[in-house]
Scaffold this motif. Sequence first.
Motif, PDB file in Angstrom:
ATOM      1  N   PRO A 114      11.386  11.651  -5.890  1.00 51.37           N
ATOM      2  CA  PRO A 114      10.805  12.978  -6.132  1.00 51.37           C
ATOM      3  C   PRO A 114       9.588  12.981  -7.058  1.00 51.37           C
ATOM      4  N   TRP A 115       9.324  11.860  -7.714  1.00 47.91           N
ATOM      5  CA  TRP A 115       8.166  11.756  -8.596  1.00 47.91           C
ATOM      6  C   TRP A 115       7.006  11.045  -7.900  1.00 47.91           C
ATOM      7  N   GLY A 116       7.143  10.815  -6.585  1.00 47.39           N
ATOM      8  CA  GLY A 116       6.067  10.248  -5.790  1.00 47.39           C
ATOM      9  C   GLY A 116       5.968   8.733  -5.794  1.00 47.39           C
ATOM     10  N   GLU A 117       6.963   8.057  -6.305  1.00 44.57           N
ATOM     11  CA  GLU A 117       6.953   6.588  -6.366  1.00 44.57           C
ATOM     12  C   GLU A 117       7.910   6.010  -5.330  1.00 44.57           C
ATOM     13  N   LYS A 118       7.662   4.759  -4.930  1.00 44.03           N
ATOM     14  CA  LYS A 118       8.575   4.085  -4.014  1.00 44.03           C
ATOM     15  C   LYS A 118       9.877   3.759  -4.745  1.00 44.03           C
ATOM     16  N   TYR A 119      10.984   3.816  -3.996  1.00 48.39           N
ATOM     17  CA  TYR A 119      12.239   3.338  -4.559  1.00 48.39           C
ATOM     18  C   TYR A 119      12.156   1.827  -4.664  1.00 48.39           C
ATOM     19  N   LEU A 120      12.675   1.280  -5.744  1.00 43.64           N
ATOM     20  CA  LEU A 120      12.625  -0.149  -5.980  1.00 43.64           C
ATOM     21  C   LEU A 120      13.867  -0.803  -5.372  1.00 43.64           C
ATOM     22  N   ASP A 179       9.882   9.369 -16.053  1.00 45.57           N
ATOM     23  CA  ASP A 179       8.916   8.708 -16.937  1.00 45.57           C
ATOM     24  C   ASP A 179       8.300   7.452 -16.315  1.00 45.57           C
ATOM     25  N   ARG A 180       8.848   7.014 -15.192  1.00 41.58           N
ATOM     26  CA  ARG A 180       8.352   5.838 -14.447  1.00 41.58           C
ATOM     27  C   ARG A 180       8.357   4.572 -15.307  1.00 41.58           C
ATOM     28  N   GLU A 222      11.191   1.672 -17.330  1.00 39.86           N
ATOM     29  CA  GLU A 222      12.579   1.232 -17.376  1.00 39.86           C
ATOM     30  C   GLU A 222      13.296   1.883 -18.545  1.00 39.86           C
ATOM     31  N   SER A 223      14.576   2.138 -18.327  1.00 34.58           N
ATOM     32  CA  SER A 223      15.496   2.814 -19.251  1.00 34.58           C
ATOM     33  C   SER A 223      15.105   4.276 -19.429  1.00 34.58           C
ATOM     34  N   GLY A 224      15.425   4.856 -20.515  1.00 31.66           N
ATOM     35  CA  GLY A 224      15.166   6.279 -20.738  1.00 31.66           C
ATOM     36  C   GLY A 224      16.466   7.054 -20.786  1.00 31.66           C
ATOM     37  N   GLU A 225      16.364   8.320 -21.153  1.00 32.80           N
ATOM     38  CA  GLU A 225      17.539   9.184 -21.252  1.00 32.80           C
ATOM     39  C   GLU A 225      17.291  10.487 -20.516  1.00 32.80           C
ATOM     40  N   GLY A 226      18.353  11.163 -20.153  1.00 31.90           N
ATOM     41  CA  GLY A 226      18.240  12.448 -19.462  1.00 31.90           C
ATOM     42  C   GLY A 226      17.521  12.293 -18.134  1.00 31.90           C
ATOM     43  N   VAL A 227      16.530  13.150 -17.876  1.00 30.34           N
ATOM     44  CA  VAL A 227      15.787  13.086 -16.616  1.00 30.34           C
ATOM     45  C   VAL A 227      14.868  11.864 -16.559  1.00 30.34           C
ATOM     46  N   ASP A 228      14.647  11.206 -17.700  1.00 37.49           N
ATOM     47  CA  ASP A 228      13.841   9.985 -17.738  1.00 37.49           C
ATOM     48  C   ASP A 228      14.667   8.732 -17.431  1.00 37.49           C
ATOM     49  N   ALA A 229      15.975   8.887 -17.318  1.00 35.27           N
ATOM     50  CA  ALA A 229      16.862   7.740 -17.099  1.00 35.27           C
ATOM     51  C   ALA A 229      16.638   7.151 -15.713  1.00 35.27           C
ATOM     52  N   ASP A 230      16.824   5.819 -15.616  1.00 33.50           N
ATOM     53  CA  ASP A 230      16.750   5.161 -14.324  1.00 33.50           C
ATOM     54  C   ASP A 230      17.958   5.584 -13.486  1.00 33.50           C
ATOM     55  N   LEU A 231      17.747   5.702 -12.195  1.00 31.39           N
ATOM     56  CA  LEU A 231      18.818   6.073 -11.276  1.00 31.39           C
ATOM     57  C   LEU A 231      19.071   4.894 -10.363  1.00 31.39           C
ATOM     58  N   LYS A 232      20.304   4.378 -10.379  1.00 27.93           N
ATOM     59  CA  LYS A 232      20.652   3.213  -9.568  1.00 27.93           C
ATOM     60  C   LYS A 232      21.797   3.572  -8.637  1.00 27.93           C
TER      61      LYS A 232
END
Length: 139
Positions: free
Chosen positions: A100-106, A122-123, A125-135
């Motif tokens: 949804p942020w316009g980047e390719k899924y890794l 945030d594009r 690695e890592s982060g919290e909340g909406v900035d967290a990585d989704l795996k």
Amino acid sequence: MKRKESGFTLIEIMVVVVILGILGALVVPNLVGRPDEARVTAARSDIQQIGNALDLYRMDNGHYPSTDQGLEALVDEPSGYPEPRRWNADGYLKRVPVDPWGEKYLYFSEDRKAEVYSLGSDRKESGEGVDADLKLSDF
């Protein structure tokens, strides 16, 4: 003789419009006020869909696509190693979605395991909340 006419009465149509209006008034503010959460939900849904397609690919071919073959192997028959044994001519996805942020899924594949992820809003690695990585393994 009276003809029986079918169709909706004005009252029935008005009741439906009122019900839709009430539902819209309840649902829209929840979605409009939370665009970040809606993007996270969309990313989770995409990742789950990709994961399901990867599982089907593995069932047909005995392995996941390599990291080099990438997620494009779910759309077009991949070349290179490992060669697919029974690649589905219809593919496994119509297209590879972008997050949804316009980047390719890794995508990363090693030792008969595959990982699909997004770096979040945030594009990085890592982060919290909406900035967290989704795996894929996160849900």
